[in-house]
Write a protein that holds these residues in place. Sequence first.
Motif, PDB file in Angstrom:
ATOM      1  N   LEU A 222       5.678  -8.633   5.684  1.00 28.46           N
ATOM      2  CA  LEU A 222       4.266  -8.274   5.586  1.00 28.46           C
ATOM      3  C   LEU A 222       3.830  -7.468   6.807  1.00 28.46           C
ATOM      4  CD1 LEU A 222       2.749 -11.598   4.195  1.00 28.46           C
ATOM      5  CD2 LEU A 222       3.041  -9.459   2.952  1.00 28.46           C
ATOM      6  N   LEU A 223       4.262  -7.880   7.997  1.00 28.45           N
ATOM      7  CA  LEU A 223       3.912  -7.155   9.215  1.00 28.45           C
ATOM      8  C   LEU A 223       4.501  -5.751   9.203  1.00 28.45           C
ATOM      9  CD1 LEU A 223       2.654  -7.104  12.037  1.00 28.45           C
ATOM     10  CD2 LEU A 223       4.759  -8.124  12.927  1.00 28.45           C
ATOM     11  N   CYS A 224       5.746  -5.614   8.742  1.00 23.05           N
ATOM     12  CA  CYS A 224       6.369  -4.288   8.685  1.00 23.05           C
ATOM     13  C   CYS A 224       5.607  -3.373   7.729  1.00 23.05           C
ATOM     14  CB  CYS A 224       7.829  -4.416   8.247  1.00 23.05           C
ATOM     15  SG  CYS A 224       8.926  -5.080   9.525  1.00 23.05           S
ATOM     16  N   CYS A 225       5.149  -3.925   6.600  1.00 21.01           N
ATOM     17  CA  CYS A 225       4.379  -3.115   5.650  1.00 21.01           C
ATOM     18  C   CYS A 225       3.062  -2.661   6.271  1.00 21.01           C
ATOM     19  CB  CYS A 225       4.125  -3.909   4.373  1.00 21.01           C
ATOM     20  SG  CYS A 225       5.580  -4.077   3.298  1.00 21.01           S
ATOM     21  N   VAL A 226       2.402  -3.561   6.997  1.00 23.61           N
ATOM     22  CA  VAL A 226       1.144  -3.196   7.657  1.00 23.61           C
ATOM     23  C   VAL A 226       1.388  -2.092   8.682  1.00 23.61           C
ATOM     24  CG1 VAL A 226      -0.667  -4.010   9.198  1.00 23.61           C
ATOM     25  CG2 VAL A 226       0.041  -5.428   7.269  1.00 23.61           C
ATOM     26  N   LEU A 227       2.437  -2.240   9.485  1.00 24.92           N
ATOM     27  CA  LEU A 227       2.746  -1.225  10.505  1.00 24.92           C
ATOM     28  C   LEU A 227       3.127   0.098   9.853  1.00 24.92           C
ATOM     29  CD1 LEU A 227       4.790  -3.358  13.083  1.00 24.92           C
ATOM     30  CD2 LEU A 227       2.407  -2.603  13.248  1.00 24.92           C
TER      31      LEU A 227
END
Length: 497
Positions: A222-227
Motif C-alpha cells: 500500500l505504501l509503495c502504491c501511494v509513493l
Amino acid sequence: MTGPERDELDLLIEEQAGAALPSEDALESVNPWYTPMLYITWGLILNGITLHFLYLQYLLPTLGTVLSYLGFRSLRGNGKAFRLAWVISLAELIWHGSYMALAATPWLPQGDLVYGLAAAATAARLIQLLALRSGLHAVMRKAGTEPQSDPLKSAAIWQAAVLALAFTPLAHSTLAGVVGVIAFIVIVRALFRFSGGLERAGYCFEAAPVCISGGKMAWGYLLCCVLAVVGSSMLANHLPPDAAVRPENGLAGERQALQALGMPAETVDDLSDAHVKALEGAFHFSYSQDLLRFGSDYGSENIYDGTNTPEKPPVVSAYAGKPDTMLATSSYIELPGYRVAVLVQFDWGQTGTAYWGDAFTMVGDGDRGNELVGGALLYEKDGQRYTAPIPRLDNGMVTVSDWMMGERTSQMISGSVSYPFGAERQRGYVLYIMQMDTDRAYGGTLMNYYHARQPVVLPYRGPAERVAGWTGENMQQHYSNFRTEEGRRWEAEQAAQ
C-alpha cells in the motif's frame, strides 16, 4: 447414588465438557486452508467493488490485489497448480502497482489497448481460477475425499462467458454487465462453499516459506502504491517550461504608442516584440482587474473596472500579496477593421506557487471567431529574467464534463501553467483577437483558472478537464466586458440628448 444426584453429576460433566470444546472460530483457525482461502475470496470481492468516492475505487482494488496475492503465496507449496495461480497473482500485483502509477499521468493506456489489457486480465483470472480448482481437487483426492459438488466449475464457465463477450459487439452492452455481475457472484459463492469442505484436508497443507509477514507485505505494498502515485503525479504535473533568458525589448516607438493609449508600462514591458507588432494601429485601450483567491478562503474581488467606471480608482484589497492569490487582468485594445485584441494577464506577484500544472480556458464572444496570437510565461530567477511559451496553448474544440452539466464541447483557448522551482514574480499572458461585426456595441470575455496547490490529481485530468465545473477552492473565474467604438458613440449620443 440417587436419581437426582446422577442427574446433577451428568449436568456437571456436560458443562465441563462443553467448556473444553473449542469454538467454531477456533476450529476454523486450526484449519490451515481457512486463512488463504479467505484472503483469496476477499481479494476477489474487493477487486469487484466500484465506489467512486474517497478514492475507494483505488484503495479497495489495491487491498484486494494484495490479499489475493497473500492467499496464493501461502498455497504455492502445495503443487504446480497452486504455483501457477501464485505466479498470476504476482503478475497482477505488479500490474496493479503500475496501473496506480500511470493513473495519475496522461500516459495511461487508452483506446483499443485498454480493451486488450482488460481481456488479457480476464483470461489470466480464468486460468488462475482453473488452476485453483485443479489444485483443490488434487488436495481433496490426497486427503481421501471427494467434494460433494464442483462449484468452481460453474464459476469458471461464467468467467469464460465474460471473456467470450469481450470479443463480441456486445462487449459494452448491458448483457455483458449482467453476465459480469453473475460471474462475480457465482465465483464468490463457489470459493466460500469450497473453503468449507477443506477441514479434512488440513494435514495435506504444506505452508510455503516466506521472508515477509502478510501484514508487513500488505502495508508495504500500500505504501509503495501511494509513493508511486505521488511520484508519477509530480513527474506528470510539474512540467518546467522551455524557458530562455528574455532578450532586450525593441520597437520602442510602438511601445510608447501603447503607453500613450493608457496601457501600463509594466504590461507593455512584458509583451514580446512579435506581440507588440500584432497590436499595430491600436486606437483605444481599456482594462479590468480582479483579484482571485484560491484555497479555503476562496473568492474573487474586482480591483478596477476601467471599461465601465474608469473614474473610480483601483481598490486596495486586504488579500493582496497573500499566498494563493492571483491578479487577473483583461485588457481590450481596439484595432482597425472592427477587431478587438484581448490581452489576458495572470500575475502571482511575489507569492506564486504555480508549480503543479495550473490550467486555464478563455472564451471571447467574437462575432466571426477568435484568432489566437500567442502567449508567454514570465518569471525571474537568480537575477535573470526569463520567458517561455505557454505549454499546451491551443485554440480549438474542447470537450469537458462535470456532474451537473454533463459532457459538452465548445471552442475555447486553453493551456497550462507551470513554473520551475524557485521562480519569482510568476506571471504570464495570452493575446487573441476577436473579429466584430460593424454594429457590435458591447461584448465580454471569460477566463476560468484552475490552481493546483499540490501535485496529486487522481485520476489524471488534462488542462481543460481541470477547469471544468464550478468555482471553488481550486477554480475561479475572471469575467469582464467592454464597449466598442460603436458602443461609445451610441452612449455619447444618448448623453447629449
